[in-house]
Design an enzyme around this catalytic site. Structure first.
Site, PDB file in Angstrom:
ATOM      1  N   LYS A 211      -9.751 -12.934  18.275  1.00  0.00           N
ATOM      2  CA  LYS A 211      -9.165 -12.711  19.643  1.00  0.00           C
ATOM      3  C   LYS A 211      -9.394 -11.198  20.382  1.00  0.00           C
ATOM      4  CE  LYS A 211      -6.908 -16.567  19.732  1.00  0.00           C
ATOM      5  NZ  LYS A 211      -7.260 -17.306  21.031  1.00  0.00           N
TER       6      LYS A 211
ATOM      7  N   THR B  15      -3.455 -12.547  21.262  1.00  0.00           N
ATOM      8  CA  THR B  15      -2.197 -12.416  20.277  1.00  0.00           C
ATOM      9  C   THR B  15      -2.010 -10.861  20.332  1.00  0.00           C
ATOM     10  OG1 THR B  15      -1.610 -12.253  17.964  1.00  0.00           O
ATOM     11  CG2 THR B  15      -4.188 -11.992  18.387  1.00  0.00           C
TER      12      THR B  15
ATOM     13  N   TYR C  43      -9.265 -13.840  11.838  1.00  0.00           N
ATOM     14  CA  TYR C  43      -8.787 -14.385  12.780  1.00  0.00           C
ATOM     15  C   TYR C  43      -8.565 -13.624  14.191  1.00  0.00           C
ATOM     16  CZ  TYR C  43      -5.050 -15.710  16.021  1.00  0.00           C
ATOM     17  OH  TYR C  43      -4.412 -15.968  17.197  1.00  0.00           O
TER      18      TYR C  43
END
Length: 392
Positions: A188, A147, A184
């Protein structure tokens, strides 16, 4: 040989599996455990666009698109035994890894969900990377959608990959630090580090595709049959900002801009995201990079208030009276940040933007007006609320 698409039941994973299967004679295997469907139900919401069963999707791919090389396997990638079986049986030449718990707000609800998010996302990636080494599949091209959120919001143009650091007159390029703003996003950043280790220690060719906020309801393939549609989440926890705004417009609910809304965020259409992943996955082995390559999968940066105003304007064609209202911002962020992000390498892959933000918003509103009753029945999910299992 087989191309694996993990998260193959998901918003990006499903249309990516379709496109890859439509362009190759190799077998394409979509893998998922249907957790996304469960997470959205858990927060009291649904996909606005009905999602067919995976069996119906596979049948429609063959009947409508003539795709006969697409199949599905259900399983949990955090279970090493399942990953070992996948790699032993299918010996993939390419893995497109889109499987993850993808919601920053969901990961922030409480410690339990933060732990779950980090375990789920990191364990799945580690199992795949170590599994490739354990099964002598280190020539397999590993592609993951991470991301652009790992970059945070720095006050300088974001590079496509590493960052140049200088100390006492010496300069070197180093991995960009993980400064994402949620539990979250941290997963990544850790995945990016683990992929770098897998490349340096195992020699696995890696494409780290740092995907921007993705918008849209359709791709070339999903337009052909309602059974091929991908999911569309609009709630606070799983609906991205553009999707939530569109759903609010359809429900006659004010489009809620937090604060000034002048901060720019990186965006990409679903059509362009799918095309980029397919192009990277189908690159011949003798033409792909052997090292770790970072792609900023983004086509433009758009301010939040511009997103809202574009949707309000597009709503006129659907007789929607869309009000844009500003609310106090619950997030700690610069409401005027002018993000700049490099994407030259990614643009070389897709050859230019295929779908504009304006055209995609028209697509979204056309899709959602068909299911306005579903959205209206769940409009209480537009804003954060207490979840049922937290009321005890």
């Amino acid at each position: 040989m087989t191309i694996l698409v993990t998260g193959g039941d998901g918003y990006i994973g499903w249309p990516t599996a379709l496109r890859i299967a439509d362009r190759t004679d190799e077998r394409v295997l979509a893998v998922d455990n249907f957790a996304r469907r469960e997470w959205v139900e858990e927060v009291g919401s649904v996909s606005a666009i009905p999602v067919a069963s995976i069996e119906e999707r596979i049948d429609a791919a063959e009947e409508t698109l003539g795709i006969r090389n697409l199949s599905f396997a259900e399983g949990d990638l955090t279970e090493k035994s399942f990953v070992d079986e996948l790699l032993t049986v299918h010996e993939p030449s390419v893995i497109v890894h889109t499987a993850a718990q993808p919601s920053a707000p969901y990961s922030q609800i409480n410690g339990e969900r933060a732990n779950y998010t980090q375990h789920n996302n990191l364990q799945a990636t580690r199992n795949l990377l170590w599994g490739l080494d354990d099964h002598d599949l280190t020539d397999t091209h590993f592609i993951e959608t991470t991301t652009t959120g790992v970059y945070g919001a720095p006050e300088f143009p974001i590079p496509e990959g590493g960052a140049v650091m200088e100390n006492d007159g010496d300069r070197d390029e180093v991995p960009f630090p993980n400064i994402g703003g949620s539990w979250y996003h941290a997963t990544k950043g850790f995945d990016a580090q683990n992929m770098r280790l897998a490349n340096t220690q195992f020699g696995i060719p890696v494409s780290d595709v740092r995907t921007a906020i993705t918008y849209g309801t359709e791709t070339e393939e999903t337009r052909q049959d309602d059974r091929l549609k991908t999911r569309f989440d609009f709630d606070y926890y799983f609906g991205t900002v553009a999707h939530r705004f569109c759903a609010q417009a359809v429900a006659g609910y004010p489009v809620t801009v937090y604060g000034k809304g002048e901060q720019r965020k990186p965006f990409i259409s679903l059509e362009d995201a799918v095309e980029g992943l397919a192009q990277i996955a189908l690159t011949d082995a003798d033409e792909r990079p052997d090292d770790l390559t970072v792609y900023n999968q983004v086509t433009r940066a758009i301010s939040i208030v511009e997103v809202a105003e574009t949707i309000a304007e597009a709503g006129d064609a659907y007789d929607l009276d869309v009000a844009v209202e500003h609310f106090e911002n619950p997030r700690d962020e610069d409401e005027t940040h002018k993000m700049e992000i490099e994407n030259d390498r990614y643009h070389e892959v897709i050859g230019g933007q295929a779908q504009s933000f304006e055209a995609a918003m028209d697509d979204v509103l056309a899709s959602l007006t068909r299911y306005a009753d579903v959205i209206e029945a769940h409009e209480d999910r537009f804003l954060p609320g207490v979840l049922e299992d937290d009321e005890e």
